[in-house]
Design a protein around this motif. Sequence first.
Motif, short mmCIF file in Angstrom:
data_model
loop_
_atom_site.label_atom_id
_atom_site.label_comp_id
_atom_site.label_asym_id
_atom_site.label_seq_id
_atom_site.Cartn_x
_atom_site.Cartn_y
_atom_site.Cartn_z
N ARG A 240 0.91 -1.00 -0.08
CA ARG A 240 -0.11 0.07 0.02
C ARG A 240 0.78 1.22 0.01
NH1 ARG A 240 -5.59 -1.77 3.15
NH2 ARG A 240 -6.22 -3.17 1.82
N THR B 205 -14.07 -0.98 -11.29
CA THR B 205 -14.44 -0.85 -9.77
C THR B 205 -12.90 -0.70 -8.95
OG1 THR B 205 -14.60 -3.15 -8.92
CG2 THR B 205 -16.52 -1.85 -9.90
N GLY B 206 -12.13 -1.40 -9.54
CA GLY B 206 -10.76 -1.56 -8.68
C GLY B 206 -11.16 -2.52 -7.62
N GLY B 207 -12.17 -3.18 -7.51
CA GLY B 207 -12.37 -4.20 -6.54
C GLY B 207 -11.91 -5.86 -7.24
N ALA B 208 -11.70 -6.58 -6.42
CA ALA B 208 -11.13 -7.91 -6.94
C ALA B 208 -11.61 -9.25 -5.99
CB ALA B 208 -9.66 -7.73 -6.82
N ILE B 209 -11.85 -10.28 -6.71
CA ILE B 209 -11.90 -11.65 -6.02
C ILE B 209 -10.68 -12.32 -6.14
CG2 ILE B 209 -13.23 -13.79 -6.09
CD1 ILE B 209 -15.66 -12.24 -7.15
N LEU B 210 -10.07 -12.58 -4.93
CA LEU B 210 -8.86 -13.14 -4.88
C LEU B 210 -9.14 -14.63 -4.46
CD1 LEU B 210 -7.04 -10.44 -2.91
CD2 LEU B 210 -7.11 -10.60 -5.51
N GLY B 211 -9.14 -15.62 -5.36
CA GLY B 211 -9.61 -16.93 -5.29
C GLY B 211 -8.62 -17.93 -5.37
N SER C 285 -2.47 -13.07 -1.09
CA SER C 285 -3.22 -12.90 -2.17
C SER C 285 -3.06 -11.40 -2.45
CB SER C 285 -4.78 -13.37 -1.99
OG SER C 285 -4.88 -14.25 -1.37
N ALA D 87 -3.86 -8.19 -5.29
CA ALA D 87 -4.68 -7.56 -6.54
C ALA D 87 -3.82 -6.77 -7.28
CB ALA D 87 -5.95 -6.87 -6.38
N ARG E 208 -4.56 -4.03 -8.76
CA ARG E 208 -5.11 -2.49 -8.63
C ARG E 208 -4.12 -1.87 -7.31
NH1 ARG E 208 -8.76 1.72 -6.99
NH2 ARG E 208 -7.77 1.69 -4.94
N GLY E 209 -4.47 -0.75 -7.57
CA GLY E 209 -3.67 0.26 -6.45
C GLY E 209 -1.97 0.14 -7.05
#
Lengths: 320, 147
Positions: free
Chosen positions: A31, A91-97, A114, A116, A118-119
């Motif tokens: 981050r 959306t910048g969201g993610a599913i980390l599966g 995990s 993502a 993005r960011g």
Amino acid sequence: MLSTRSPDELFAAARDGNRRALGRLLTMVERRDDNAGLVAERAHRDAGHARVVGITGAPGTGKSTITGRLAVVSGGDRPAVLAIDPSSPLTGGAILGDRIRMDDHVSGSAFIRSMATRGHAGGLAAAVPDAIRVLDAAGCDPVIVETVGVGQVEVSIAAAADTTVVVVTPGWGDAVQANKAGLLEVADVFAVNKADRPDARGARRDLELMLDLGHRGGWRAPVVLTTANRGEGIEELWAEIERHTAHLRESDELLRRRGRRHRDEVVNRIELGLRGRARQIIESRSGAAALGRVDRREISPGAAADMLLNSLTGGAGPES
Amino acid sequence: MEPANGDVLPTVAGELPIRVVLAKLGLDGHDRGLKVVARTLRDAGLEVVYLGLRQTADSIVAACEQEDADVIGLSMHNAGHLTLAPRMVQAVEKAGLDIPVVIGGIVPTGDVPVLRAAGVAAVLGPGASAEEVVSAVTEAVARRVTR
Ligand SMILES: Nc1nc2c(ncn2[C@@H]2O[C@H](COP(=O)(O)OP(=O)(O)OP(=O)(O)O)[C@@H](O)[C@H]2O)c(=O)[nH]1
Ligand SMILES: [Mg+2]
């Protein structure tokens, strides 16, 4: 409280096996919070011991299943996994599966994180090596990095490992896809996974034919058949990864590769930094003035850029 | 303005996606509903670490530590919620984590106050809208005392 502990304290705890401390350090570099620079600095100083293995390939080929199994057969006391998944560009969201397929086999022995994409707009290539070094510096070994091999960025991340395994599945389509995505060039080892399906041998033959057309340097990527969900071929796959590691060490290629990677990273960060400065300068008073002159056709856009660039590298240069 | 340690990358703190660990506790059934919740949260800009079925309080705590999660989302469709949910909250506390637990599923209204008293941050019924799911999760994170 964990959040108030310094990077050094967190590293000490992480090295003692405290997973929360390690989790927090990864968040810091990921981050880019105020401590990110310090964490990255400490990590780089103490890293370089872990075997770093990249696992890449098309979606659904079995990368996570293989990764989880490899973490176990590697025999490392403290295997770590970095599983990278794309975020939604909208959306910048993610599913980390990826954990689902790993947990089945790893059952708590590996540290799995995990991440993502993005960011990191352009900074993903920076965040991943930092995260790898944090794991390495905390004493994890091996560090296995899973990425979906689709775009250029993902492929370059895969190439950030010492040894890159490209996973394909039976059927011509995949091998052709892999070729297109530039995966064949980054492969040190091939896994033809889902070998329980028809024509796995055909897929291996196709790959061997492509490899016949030309392979790099003193290493020809071996092709291993795996049925990862049953654990078949995984030990052989790990043996080939180890053989590649040994090859890297014997031939000095390891240092060469890492040197090249460090160089790429520095260049990448310079570019990111300059891009940030470019934005600052265009929004500054001199930027506005230069743009005004372009609008009035007193100077060309190229001349304005040269002028601003001079002040960027001269006045506000890296030393200042 | 001068970044620490010659670090040229911009700081993105402040616009960080919330990380939610999503799991189904216990032995029951399928994860269709959980997948819908995962997509809802992703579409709202959250990062969903998806653990899926057959998780235990311990496996969820372990994942939270490694993933540095901000919040736990649990789906429950069996009658065990009155014992399982408090056990989850206790496991989180025992690990010294400050992570709220949000529960969704078939929970009789009468049980909601019991769960809330046991430390569950929010309880969502089967009819909860996407907005309700998202706000329950994000508000649980916002209410957290420390970070
Ligand atoms: N038949 C067969 N199925 C497999 C094999 N290896 C993995 N699978 C299954 O393939 C599916 C995808 O496996 P994953 O390990 O999640 O694949 P992945 O490449 O990590 O997937 P993404 O991360 O989504 O790109 C799962 O249902 C696995 O159980 C195999 O050798 N044979
Ligand atoms: Mg995967």
